[in-house]
Design a protein around this motif. Structure first.
Motif, mmCIF file in Angstrom:
data_model
loop_
_atom_site.group_PDB
_atom_site.id
_atom_site.type_symbol
_atom_site.label_atom_id
_atom_site.label_comp_id
_atom_site.label_asym_id
_atom_site.label_seq_id
_atom_site.Cartn_x
_atom_site.Cartn_y
_atom_site.Cartn_z
ATOM 1 N N UNK A 736 0.844 -1.191 0.000
ATOM 2 C CA UNK A 736 0.000 0.000 0.000
ATOM 3 C C UNK A 736 0.874 1.233 0.000
ATOM 4 N N UNK A 737 0.611 2.110 -1.003
ATOM 5 C CA UNK A 737 1.331 3.382 -1.075
ATOM 6 C C UNK A 737 0.397 4.437 -0.506
ATOM 7 N N UNK A 738 0.814 5.185 0.506
ATOM 8 C CA UNK A 738 -0.028 6.161 1.195
ATOM 9 C C UNK A 738 0.603 7.530 1.111
ATOM 10 N N UNK A 739 -0.272 8.526 0.758
ATOM 11 C CA UNK A 739 0.171 9.920 0.674
ATOM 12 C C UNK A 739 -0.749 10.732 1.559
ATOM 13 N N UNK A 740 -0.164 11.654 2.370
ATOM 14 C CA UNK A 740 -0.965 12.556 3.186
ATOM 15 C C UNK A 740 -0.489 13.966 2.937
ATOM 16 N N UNK A 741 -1.444 14.818 2.523
ATOM 17 C CA UNK A 741 -1.160 16.230 2.278
ATOM 18 C C UNK A 741 -2.177 17.014 3.088
ATOM 19 N N UNK A 742 -1.709 17.874 3.921
ATOM 20 C CA UNK A 742 -2.614 18.569 4.827
ATOM 21 C C UNK A 742 -3.258 17.536 5.733
ATOM 22 N N UNK A 743 -4.555 17.563 5.786
ATOM 23 C CA UNK A 743 -5.243 16.585 6.628
ATOM 24 C C UNK A 743 -5.866 15.458 5.814
ATOM 25 N N UNK A 744 -5.589 15.461 4.506
ATOM 26 C CA UNK A 744 -6.201 14.460 3.634
ATOM 27 C C UNK A 744 -5.207 13.389 3.304
ATOM 28 N N UNK A 745 -5.578 12.139 3.555
ATOM 29 C CA UNK A 745 -4.710 10.990 3.313
ATOM 30 C C UNK A 745 -5.379 10.083 2.273
ATOM 31 N N UNK A 746 -4.595 9.686 1.230
ATOM 32 C CA UNK A 746 -5.113 8.859 0.132
ATOM 33 C C UNK A 746 -4.126 7.735 -0.114
ATOM 34 N N UNK A 747 -4.625 6.530 -0.398
ATOM 35 C CA UNK A 747 -3.761 5.367 -0.626
ATOM 36 C C UNK A 747 -4.103 4.689 -1.939
ATOM 37 N N UNK A 748 -3.122 3.918 -2.466
ATOM 38 C CA UNK A 748 -3.330 3.042 -3.629
ATOM 39 C C UNK A 748 -2.357 1.887 -3.506
ATOM 40 N N UNK A 749 -2.420 0.900 -4.344
ATOM 41 C CA UNK A 749 -1.595 -0.311 -4.196
ATOM 42 C C UNK A 749 -0.634 -0.455 -5.359
ATOM 43 N N UNK A 750 0.460 -1.225 -5.082
ATOM 44 C CA UNK A 750 1.465 -1.540 -6.085
ATOM 45 C C UNK A 750 2.014 -2.929 -5.788
ATOM 46 N N UNK A 751 2.420 -3.665 -6.793
ATOM 47 C CA UNK A 751 3.010 -4.993 -6.618
ATOM 48 C C UNK A 751 4.525 -4.882 -6.754
ATOM 49 N N UNK A 752 5.241 -5.408 -5.697
ATOM 50 C CA UNK A 752 6.710 -5.323 -5.670
ATOM 51 C C UNK A 752 7.286 -6.717 -5.925
#
Length: 795
Positions: A736-752
């Protein structure tokens, strides 16, 4: 007749003696004028009847001779001698099959041919019956029986050549009979046989000059036979002793007589053809015109000079005395006309009178019928000229003045309140009637009469009727009509469409001459506009007047209306389409800080339009150009926030103009991140694109599988977007790749994935290898296929 013999003629007899026997058997011969009762004198033959089959002179015909006997006649032995009346012509020989004889009803063809001597025929009583069987039993004709001797037309006997009595009873030449059993001749007593000619007529009534066919018979072929008395005409007699004459009806005579050149006649007496009355009339005319009626051959009492007429009908209606003119007319019923002998037939049974065509007579052919006091009548026709009404113009709005003309009316009519112009249907509050019309010497209107279409008239078709009262005293109106189409009073508006607040130029005509349009009386959709008083021209024209479409006018096709100050007012209308301005957005999806282009069309030229963004997004004012168009940019405020939502853009030009556009929607997308790859290997570099976040906000989290992979400081731009990259740490599988900017956090997935070992590579230059091998003169070729690259190599 011996009844043992049988009574049937049979087919052989019918074929043998021909038509006459058939006629006798059917009872179709009837005795003529020569007939007398039989007696029972013991010494004489009973009284004789001679009956010719056709009472026509010079005709070859059948004969039926009937007599009684007091002594029997033996079959095949007894004889009968017949002396025909004077003038009957006998052939030299007669075939036995053409004669039949017998007692009672049993008559059979002769067995032997008869003999002819002068005017006498002697025959032997038949010895056989119709079927050829012998007549036995002693006698064929018994004592006291009535004997019949029948001569067929084919026997060849011809009637006398002159009509009248055949022979003379006084001189004993009217016909005789004797038998072998009774030798004394027996004369006809009472009346002699009458041989006649015939005449028949095709009609029992006819008018003077009509053709009546007269058919005559019994005349001598080839001679001319002529008609006299009530008919005239002639024809040649044919081989059948008949003639057909097309006779012409005369007004004199009480008989119809046919006479040939040999002075043989046939006659019908007692006025066999009734003389019809005839009537002629002036061929044409218009209402109240005087026309002449000429009557011929009506009924009159001998010695009188006045014909009493019961009725004069015009088109089925008995016209009154007011329509009769002329000094020879008595104006009280019953009508009485001086009569005389107009057709020179010697009888005062004709008349000439004048009448007026009734005022209400319909256009076209009308029948006139005159009936006298004896019920005799005749008809004639007159073509009545129709009334024509002309109007100019033939269409226009209420208040239009039309000029009315016409023709075909009674002539030289003076002004009278009964002479009017009216319209139908009528309209509320409008009872306008033009009175006191006059007509000229030709029955025409002067063309100066005017009628004003009522101001209250609605758009429809009306009938304009002219009524003229005639002078003939029939109290009927002579009418004619024309059609006028009532239209709306048309205004001209320019332009014909636009939003509320559009300035339009209104003009028109056919209003009240020198009238006024009071201030604010021009309306759009029933809503008053603002304008000063307008003075109409001398011809009722409305000068171009500018008004503004009210802010309260509805959308769509609306009526522009004005009313002048006349009483009742004249109104005029036109159509103006009130349109709704529009706006459009580009793009239709954006986030905070982005510029949205707003385009507007259909607005009032040079007007200020306020654009409002919902959810506290603010406003902006744009100015429409000369054609009502504008284009402006609106930046989305940070107040809008982040997250999936829809905001609206609306536009309005204020309460003065009153226009609003249908609101348009814009979508604010939810924050999201997008990876440069969905699959990566440990140690590889992956880019992250973030959008939809709060503008100018720092990146506080960038993790993969919980591992912090941030490097440096990153901040979103003014549109809430940023791009950052990271190196994939030593993890495998779905992460799971997670990004948080300000108070908003959004995630998406990647296969390693783990990295793969690199394939060994031969770094020895191919050229060197080949050179050594070639130098040692020892060449070995080795081929190898690389599956990963799908290529071949050789050594």
């Amino acid at each position: 007749m011996n009844t043992k013999i049988g009574k049937s003629f049979g087919l052989a007899l019918l074929m043998a003696i021909g038509v006459v026997v058939t006629m006798l058997a059917m009872g179709m011969f009837s005795p003529g004028k020569a007939s007398a009762d039989h007696n029972t004198d013991s010494t004489n033959v009973h009284l004789v009847t001679f009956t010719p089959g056709s009472f026509s002179v010079n005709a070859k015909t059948s004969w039926d001779v009937t007599f009684g006997v007091s002594s029997a006649l033996t079959a095949g032995v007894g004889t009968v001698s017949i002396t025909f009346p004077e003038g009957v012509v006998l052939p030299s020989t007669i075939d036995k099959t053409r004669v039949a004889a017998g007692g009672g009803t049993d008559i059979f063809p002769l067995t032997t041919d008869p003999t002819v001597s002068g005017s006498t025929v002697t025959l032997t009583v038949p010895a056989t019956n119709a079927s050829g069987g012998a007549l036995t039993g002693g006698t064929d004709i018994g004592a006291g029986e009535t004997v019949t001797v029948a001569f067929s037309q084919l026997a060849g006997l011809v009637n006398p050549a002159k009509s009248g009595d055949a022979g003379s009873i006084a001189l004993g030449t009217a016909g005789k009979v004797k038998t072998s059993a009774q030798t004394t001749l027996a004369n006809i007593k009472g009346s002699a046989v009458v041989i006649t000619t015939t005449i028949s007529l095709s009609a029992t009534s006819a008018s003077e000059g009509d053709t009546v066919v007269a058919t005559v018979g019994g005349f001598t072929p080839g001679l001319t036979v002529s008609l006299s008395g009530q008919l005239s005409g002639s024809a040649i007699v044919g081989s059948d002793r008949k003639a057909t004459i097309n006779g012409t009806m005369k007004t004199t005579g009480s008989t119809v007589k046919a006479t040939d050149t040999a002075n043989i006649t046939a006659e019908k007496t007692g006025t066999p053809i009734t003389l019809k009355a005839t009537l002629t009339a002036t061929a044409s005319g218009k209402a109240q015109d005087v026309i002449v009626l000429q009557g011929r051959n009506f009924t009159f009492t001998a010695g009188t000079t006045i014909a009493n007429v019961a009725a004069i009908d015009f088109a089925g209606v008995d016209i009154n005395t007011g329509v009769i003119t002329g000094s020879n007319v008595v104006t009280t019923l019953p009508y009485a006309f001086l009569n005389n002998d107009k057709d020179a037939d010697g009888v005062d049974d004709d008349f000439t009178i004048s009448i007026r065509i009734p005022s209400g007579a319909t256009k076209g052919i009308n029948q006139i019928k005159v009936t006298d006091s004896a019920g005799k009548s005749a008809t004639a026709t007159v073509d009545v000229e129709g009334r024509t009404v002309t109007i100019s113009p033939t269409e226009g709005p209420p208040g239009t003045v039309i000029v009315v003309g016409g023709s075909g009316f009674p002539t030289s009519i003076a002004a009278d309140d009964a002479n009017t112009i009216t319209i139908s249907p009528t309209f509320s509050g409008a009872a306008t009637t033009v009175k006191s019309l006059i007509t000229g010497g030709a029955g025409d209107l002067p063309g100066a009469d005017q009628y004003t279409i009522p101001a209250s008239a609605t758009a429809t078709t009306v009938t304009v009727t002219v009524s003229i009262k005639g002078t003939g005293g029939d109290n009927l109106q002579t009418t004619g009509s024309a059609k006028f189409t009532v239209t709306t009073r048309a205004l001209t508006v320019s332009p014909t469409s636009g939003p509320r607040g559009t300035k339009i130029l209104v003009s028109g005509d056919k209003f009240t001459s020198n009238g006024k349009i009071l201030a604010d009386k021009i309306t759009v959709d029933g809503k008053a506009t603002t304008h000063a008083q307008v003075d109409l021209t001398s011809s009722g024209g409305l000068p171009g007047t500018e008004v503004t479409v009210p802010a309260t006018a509805g959308l769509g096709s609306k009526t522009v209306s004005i009313a002048d100050n006349a009483s009742p007012a004249l109104t005029g209308t036109a159509k103006f389409t009130v349109t709704q301005p529009t706006i459009a957005l580009s793009p239709i999806s954006a986030t905070m800080g982005e510029i949205v282009t707003v385009t507007g069309d259909g607005w009032v030229p040079s007007s200020a339009v306020t654009i409002t963004v919902s959810a506290g997004g603010g406003t902006k004012v744009a100015t429409a150009n000369g054609v009502g168009h504008f284009e402006t940019g609106v930046e989305l405020s940070s107040v809008i926030g982040v997250g999936l939502k829809v905001i609206t853009f609306s536009a309005a030009d204020g309460s003065t103009l009153g226009n609003t556009a249908t609101a348009q929607s814009l979508t604010v997308p939810a924050p999201k991140i997008t990876l440069s790859a969905t699959t990566a290997t440990v140690g590889s570099i992956v880019s992250v694109d973030a959008s939809g976040f709060v503008p100018s906000s720092g990146l506080s989290k960038l993790e993969i599988g919980g591992a912090d992979v941030r490097e440096g400081v990153h901040t979103t731009n003014s549109a809430g977007s940023l791009t950052v990259s990271f190196k994939v740490p030593g993890l495998t599988g779905s992460q799971l790749v997670t990004v948080k900017i300000g108070s908003t956090e959004v995630s998406t997935s990647i296969t390693v994935k783990k990295p793969t070992a690199p394939a060994p590579s031969d770094t020895t230059p191919t050229a060197d290898v080949f050179a050594d091998v070639i130098a040692n003169d020892n060449l070995i070729r080795v081929f190898r296929f690389d599956n990963s690259t799908q290529t071949w190599a050789f050594f």
